[in-house]
Design an enzyme around this catalytic site. Structure first.
Site, PDB file in Angstrom:
ATOM      1  N   SER A 133       0.845  -1.195   0.000  1.00 58.18           N
ATOM      2  CA  SER A 133       0.000   0.000   0.000  1.00 58.18           C
ATOM      3  C   SER A 133       0.876   1.239   0.000  1.00 58.18           C
ATOM      4  O   SER A 133       2.056   1.190   0.400  1.00 58.18           O
ATOM      5  CB  SER A 133      -0.885   0.007   1.252  1.00 58.18           C
ATOM      6  OG  SER A 133      -1.559   1.245   1.413  1.00 58.18           O
ATOM      7  N   TYR A 146      -2.820  -0.267  10.500  1.00 63.25           N
ATOM      8  CA  TYR A 146      -2.636  -0.683   9.105  1.00 63.25           C
ATOM      9  C   TYR A 146      -1.279  -0.226   8.585  1.00 63.25           C
ATOM     10  O   TYR A 146      -0.562  -0.984   7.918  1.00 63.25           O
ATOM     11  CB  TYR A 146      -3.766  -0.114   8.255  1.00 63.25           C
ATOM     12  CG  TYR A 146      -3.770  -0.583   6.829  1.00 63.25           C
ATOM     13  CD1 TYR A 146      -4.170  -1.876   6.502  1.00 63.25           C
ATOM     14  CD2 TYR A 146      -3.400   0.271   5.789  1.00 63.25           C
ATOM     15  CE1 TYR A 146      -4.182  -2.312   5.181  1.00 63.25           C
ATOM     16  CE2 TYR A 146      -3.417  -0.145   4.468  1.00 63.25           C
ATOM     17  CZ  TYR A 146      -3.806  -1.436   4.171  1.00 63.25           C
ATOM     18  OH  TYR A 146      -3.824  -1.862   2.867  1.00 63.25           O
TER      19      TYR A 146
END
Length: 275
Positions: A133, A146
């Site tokens: 990501s 995250y």
């Protein structure tokens, strides 16, 4: 030569789209999902789908045995994709919420990858593609769990790439920015499980976050459909020399450049606006 690719997190979004796309490209795809009903749905659509819960070691190892039986003990590719986002300020998140985040987003990936590498050695070649990501490059407020899991995946992947350099197994990272998927809906459920909005000093910010997560579609103008991941995935699987990193969406490309060029405090000022 075995061209079987195992993909995790195929119930919706990136995994779902990529599983169908690779089948059309002639790959023998083993899709996997966490829930029985999703496995059944994808099987009805014609995909070879198995159950694999990245937060459950027994489920992972059972799935690997199924893959061994299907491939005769060899495997060409693994696309580690299954993950979710746990929103919340780090000072509010219970430690167990971080443990759950890492179990699904990091430890499960390690267990699975470690278990399939011997099959790639047996196959004489292999590709491991990690769906990271932009938040494995830079950090944003209220995404700490995250962020941490994706930063861990980045470091883990860089390390294993060095350790496998003397083998025909090649490793790539895909680093998407905003992609249209059910990620927000899953994050909203995790948010409600872990965060008490009323007792936090971030109540107003959380209400804004909640509105964003409840939106059916992303408001980010740079958001791309899940199909944007297919070309880099195909390149990582088929190129003689795949890229180490595939940066997908403008925000990822921009933030990677900022991270390399800007002083940390200047970058912080930019990132602070993205809470």
């Amino acid at each position: 030569m075995n061209n079987t690719v195992l993909i995790t997190g195929c119930s919706t979004g990136i995994g779902y789209v990529c599983a169908h796309a690779l089948v059309k490209e002639g790959f023998d795809v083993i899709a996997s999902c966490r829930k029985d009903e999703d496995v059944a749905r994808l099987q009805q659509e014609g995909l070879h789908c198995i159950k694999l819960d990245l937060a459950d070691t027994a489920s992972i190892l059972s799935a690997v045995e199924t893959v061994k039986a299907h491939t005769g003990g060899t495997l060409y590719g693994l696309f580690n994709n299954g993950a979710y986002g746990q929103p919340g300020a780090l000072e509010d998140l219970p430690t167990d919420a971080l443990r759950e985040q890492f179990e699904a987003n990091f430890f499960g990936w390690h267990t699975l990858t470690q278990a399939v590498i011997p099959m790639m050695h047996a196959n004489g070649k292999g590709r491991i593609i990690q769906n990271s990501s932009v938040l494995g490059i830079i950090a944003l407020k209220f995404r700490g769990a995250y962020n941490a899991s994706k930063f861990a995946i980045e470091g883990w992947t860089d390390t294993i790439r060095l350790e496998l350099a003397d083998t025909p197994i090649q490793i790539s990272l895909i680093e998407p920015g905003p992609i249209e998927s059910r990620f927000r809906a899953n994050a909203l459920a995790a948010f409600h499980r872990a965060i008490n909005i009323d007792t936090s000093r971030f109540t107003n910010a959380y209400l804004s976050q909640k509105d964003r997560l409840e939106s059916e579609h992303s408001t980010n103008k740079y958001t791309l459909p899940a199909e944007a991941i297919v070309p880099p995935l195909l390149h990582a699987l088929t190129a003689a020399t795949p890229k180490i990193r595939y940066r997908v969406t403008k925000p990822t490309q921009y933030m990677a450049l900022c991270k390399r060029l800007l002083p940390s405090r200047m970058l912080d000022k930019i990132l602070a606006k993205g809470g």
